[in-house]
Design an enzyme around this catalytic site. Structure first.
Site, PDB file in Angstrom:
ATOM      1  N   TRP A   8    -104.541  70.967-101.873  1.00 40.65           N
ATOM      2  CA  TRP A   8    -103.548  69.923-101.636  1.00 40.65           C
ATOM      3  C   TRP A   8    -103.133  69.341-102.981  1.00 40.65           C
ATOM      4  O   TRP A   8    -103.985  68.893-103.765  1.00 40.65           O
ATOM      5  CB  TRP A   8    -104.181  68.849-100.745  1.00 40.65           C
ATOM      6  CG  TRP A   8    -103.318  67.691-100.392  1.00 40.65           C
ATOM      7  CD1 TRP A   8    -102.026  67.715 -99.962  1.00 40.65           C
ATOM      8  CD2 TRP A   8    -103.702  66.313-100.419  1.00 40.65           C
ATOM      9  NE1 TRP A   8    -101.575  66.441 -99.719  1.00 40.65           N
ATOM     10  CE2 TRP A   8    -102.583  65.559 -99.983  1.00 40.65           C
ATOM     11  CE3 TRP A   8    -104.883  65.638-100.751  1.00 40.65           C
ATOM     12  CZ2 TRP A   8    -102.608  64.175 -99.892  1.00 40.65           C
ATOM     13  CZ3 TRP A   8    -104.912  64.265-100.651  1.00 40.65           C
ATOM     14  CH2 TRP A   8    -103.789  63.543-100.232  1.00 40.65           C
ATOM     15  N   ALA A  44    -109.218  66.411 -93.084  1.00 41.96           N
ATOM     16  CA  ALA A  44    -108.024  65.662 -92.701  1.00 41.96           C
ATOM     17  C   ALA A  44    -107.421  66.140 -91.388  1.00 41.96           C
ATOM     18  O   ALA A  44    -106.481  65.511 -90.890  1.00 41.96           O
ATOM     19  CB  ALA A  44    -106.973  65.769 -93.807  1.00 41.96           C
TER      20      ALA A  44
END
Length: 394
Positions: A127, A210
């Site tokens: 990410w 997440a």
């Protein structure tokens, strides 16, 4: 003073969002932003969250601060959701944070406080905000191989070879499930090999989870983090509620510090409290309160889990549809990896030039590294994307 400021790099995803908005074409598809969307392109509010908000409106009597770590009830339900019975609750220190991003930032801060010469091993790719935060904090980043561009799966041998260079005091950052941006994940056998290596090197794992519930199911997606937490001496866990509760704008996350030695919990908790105080004092409460109400009520929890499962199955269906359509158009099974990946994202393996041609010719917007958001599709847009992918020669 302000004249000494320099231009900061623009966020590529935000730039992509703006370009999509400015595109006048009626037929265009946004596969860039990392937000779940239903078939109509809306990011819905979960039924259980709506009901919890109605109930809380009638119950809430104060807007006073909760505490430096947030409401203890929120920590309890989140530790249970992520870790189950993998470790005793008494061994887990936890603090609420502004989203999963805040949890990552606080985790890096804690690790740097413990080791000023901190190195963080980061998957290649990862990410982008992981890299941005670490660079901003001046923390040394060590990339490790992760994604195999040929197979579109995990380069596990390369990963293990690179992580063998880690040592005590280093942090190894891993994605708990639904790897962003690739969608390629380790299996549990590989996770065990990773744990064995961590035990050998003495490096500390930090798990960013997440997307729990977006891959194979709530417990299935937590299996890896539970395996890690139950076997290593200590670890950090950054969890987000943005996706699996649909409360993106409420900025609801949590950082957990897990130690097999329960005597360390008080010090760990005090450190988490201290770090919150230095950064934003008290974490946001509304989103955390909704999560606490949903997970603490049997009816609301069942409805939330059911809706989350609907979302998960919808994304799996889109994956299978896209892989099947690509096989039909290309006459090849080389896109089968799309059905095997999990979560919102897959890395297609297209070149930046091919990604640009898809945007210019077909109105397909995705990040330059060919990360596409599966949730940005619906049954009608899948054939359009498949045709564009084949047309540009991916």
């Amino acid at each position: 003073m302000f004249d000494r400021l320099t231009e900061q790099p623009a966020d590529k995803i935000l730039m992509l969002m703006q370009a999509f908005k400015d595109d006048p074409r009626e037929q265009k598809i946004d596969l860039g932003v990392g937000v779940y969307k239903d078939a109509s392109g809306n990011t819905p509010i979960f039924r259980a969250i709506k009901e919890a908000e109605k109930r809380w409106w009638g119950q809430e009597e104060t807007k006073a601060y909760t505490g430096l770590a947030g409401d203890p009830g929120y920590a309890d339900v989140m530790v249970d959701l992520v870790l189950g019975d993998a470790v005793p609750r008494a061994n887990v220190a936890a603090a609420g944070t502004p989203g999963g991003t805040g949890a990552c930032r606080q985790g890096f801060d804690l690790a740097k406080l413990a080791n000023p010469d901190l190195r963080v091993f980061v998957s290649n790719p990862t990410w982008p905000n992981h890299l941005s935060i670490l660079k901003h904090m001046g923390i040394e980043m060590v990339p490790y191989r992760y994604f195999d561009d040929e197979t579109r799966g995990v380069d596990f041998d390369g990963m293990m070879a690179d992580l063998a260079q880690a040592k005590a005091g280093d942090v190894v950052l891993v994605h708990g499930c639904c790897h962003n941006p690739t969608g390629a994940n380790l299996n549990l056998t590989q996770w065990q090999v990773l744990v064995d290596l961590l035990l050998k090197t003495g490096a500390t794992p930090m798990v960013d989870i997440a997307y729990q519930g977006f891959g194979d199911g709530l417990d299935e997606d937590a299996a890896a983090v539970r395996l890690v937490a139950s076997q290593v001496p200590e670890c950090l866990i950054a969890a987000s509620c943005s996706k699996n509760f649909g409360i993106y704008r409420e900025r609801t996350g949590i950082l957990m510090a897990v130690a097999q030695d329960g005597d360390r919990r008080a010090l760990n908790q005090g450190t988490l409290n201290y770090l919150n105080r230095q950064n934003y004092s008290f974490p946001p409460d509304h989103g955390a309160r909704m999560v606490t109400l949903v997970l603490g009520d049997a009816g609301l929890r069942a409805d939330w889990a059911a809706e989350l499962e609907e979302i998960r199955r919808s994304m799996l269906g889109l994956r299978e549809q896209l892989a099947g359509e690509l096989q039909r158009l290309s006459g090849s099974d080389r896109f089968g990896f799309i059905a095997q990946h999990r979560g919102m994202f897959s890395r297609l393996g297209a070149s930046p030039e091919q990604v640009e041609r898809m945007r210019e010719k077909h109105g397909i917007y995705m990040v330059g590294d060919s990360r596409l958001n599966i949730a940005g599709l619906n049954a009608q847009s899948v054939p359009i994307l498949a045709k564009a992918i084949v047309d540009v020669g991916v």
